[in-house]
Design an enzyme around this catalytic site. Structure first.
Site, PDB file in Angstrom:
ATOM      1  CD  GLN A   1      -2.945   1.494   1.149  1.00  0.00           C
ATOM      2  OE1 GLN A   1      -3.724   0.567   1.285  1.00  0.00           O
ATOM      3  NE2 GLN A   1      -3.294   2.644   0.622  1.00  0.00           N
TER       4      GLN A   1
ATOM      5  CB  ALA B   1       1.580   7.994  -1.046  1.00  0.00           C
TER       6      ALA B   1
ATOM      7  CB  ALA C   1      -1.044   2.628  -6.734  1.00  0.00           C
TER       8      ALA C   1
ATOM      9  CG  ASP D   1       9.931   6.087  -8.097  1.00  0.00           C
ATOM     10  OD1 ASP D   1       8.948   5.482  -7.639  1.00  0.00           O
ATOM     11  OD2 ASP D   1      10.889   6.480  -7.385  1.00  0.00           O
TER      12      ASP D   1
END
Lengths: 233, 175
Positions: free
Chosen positions: A23, A25, A27, A140
């Site tokens: 989990q 921020a 998705a 990223d």
């Protein structure tokens, strides 16, 4: 309307049965079976703190960019998970589950021989060079977003790039330099005392990419000034 | 022989696939599909790499059908359309649908799990030999598929032909 209710029920109901593996921020990531195959589902859930219209537009854009970048990488022979299905109503991407893979981060952290680490970072440099030559900016780059498939032959290192959520298409050396800078910061902070190793990665990148000199130059510039700091007064 | 797969996202739906070779009445079968005598999609097996490709197309078709956003008029034509790498509907039917001169036919049925599907009825309408669906890769024309989907040799470094085809089918709307 009964039909829309049943639709709204289908993917969320399906996800309720699926195994949540992360989990974040942005998705949630699940593991499940789809059409008889193991899949990973990336669900970009609604952000209540955002204005609803902005949220919908942004989420949709992130989803389509991710999907486009994956396709673009694969067309160029760069390993990324195959997209099986995209649900634009719930912003879920159904991807192939690369079973028995380990993130490069975990792999390095679990301790490897220097020779193996050298071969690994050389491979990473090669793959990133290929990606940038395709003008795909990952956005990223971290060792958690690279998966290693344990291969039969020790020589053959099988790397898969994942999480193209912040990726975009750009030919600018500046963007590629920043992409590498993000990796450098992430790499050195996650894996202590690996400066020489990272240098080797960059060398491999330079050797493999046709457009590298401009990129490395920009990387040096970004290192000096930091990201998103335009020296225009 | 035939292959049945439930759609996990749409529990009321099941997909059944049937494959036939040495088919002599392709023209008749086409007519039957058009007039509704055969409630299924008739696909040209030379364009099918694997049964999974059909499932991906069927899943997307059912999804779009449920949200009322299909591009074609029926669920079955939507399955055929989803197989195509382009957004040209008539081109999709031409390339992936069955033509009068075809001697092999891949039939795709989407039905309710509970529904007592009369598969034998459909089999009896086909003048040809039924073969196991997993043999569809024997009937595929890999060169034609690579050309149509524009799969370059470099892409095969990171996956199979099936991977390349499925990825394009899934990302067609935004690519």
């Amino acid at each position: 309307m009964a039909q829309s209710n049943s639709l709204k029920a289908s993917v969320p109901a399906y996800l309720k049965e699926a195994q949540l593996i992360k989990q974040g921020a942005e998705a949630r990531v699940y593991r499940a079976t789809f059409l008889g195959r193991p899949v990973v589902i990336k669900e970009r859930f609604t952000k209540l703190y955002r204005h609803p219209e902005v949220d919908e537009k942004l989420t949709r854009r992130r989803t389509t960019q991710e999907v486009r970048s994956i396709l673009r990488c694969r067309r160029a022979g760069i390993n990324a998970p195959v997209v099986y299905f995209v649900d634009y109503t719930t912003h879920c991407i159904f991807l192939e589950d690369i079973v028995q893979s380990v993130s490069v981060r975990d792999h390095i952290a679990s301790g490897q021989t220097p020779q193996h680490l050298q071969a690994l970072v050389e491979k990473i440099g090669e793959v990133l060079a290929q990606m940038h030559d395709e003008d795909v900016i990952h956005g990223d780059l971290t060792t958690s977003n690279m998966l290693l498939i344990p291969g039969a032959e020790h020589q053959h290192i099988h790397l898969v790039m994942i999480d193209f959520g912040l990726s975009y298409i750009s030919a600018l050396p500046e963007d590629k330099g920043v992409d590498l800078y993000v990796l450098e910061k992430a790499f050195l902070s996650t894996h202590p005392k690996t400066e020489t190793l990272f240098e080797r990665l960059l060398k491999s990148y330079s050797a493999s990419s046709k457009k590298s000199p401009a990129v490395i130059k920009k990387l040096d510039e970004v290192r000096l000034r930091g990201r998103k700091r335009s020296m225009v007064g | 022989m035939q292959l049945t797969q439930d759609l996990e996202l749409f529990p009321e739906y099941t997909v059944t696939q049937l494959l036939f070779k040495d088919v002599k009445n392709a023209t008749e079968l086409r007519k039957m599909a058009v007039n509704g005598e055969i409630k299924g999609a008739l696909i040209n097996p030379s364009m099918v790499v694997d049964a999974f490709q059909i499932l991906v197309a069927a899943n997307k078709a059912v999804h779009l059908h449920e949200i009322g956003k299909m591009k074609t008029r029926s669920l079955y034509s939507e399955i055929i359309f989803n197989l195509s790498p382009t957004n040209n509907i008539s081109e999709a039917f031409k390339r992936f649908g069955v033509s009068d001169s075809d001697s092999a036919v891949h039939i795709v049925l989407v039905h309710n799990k509970e529904e007592n599907l009369n598969v034998d009825d459909i089999i009896s309408k086909v003048d040809g030999q039924q073969i196991p669906v997993d043999q569809v890769s024997d009937l595929m024309d890999a060169a034609k598929i690579k050309k149509l989907y524009k799969v370059a040799p470099q892409e095969e470094k990171c996956g199979s032909l099936l991977d390349a085809v499925v990825c394009r089918m899934a990302t067609k709307d935004v690519a």
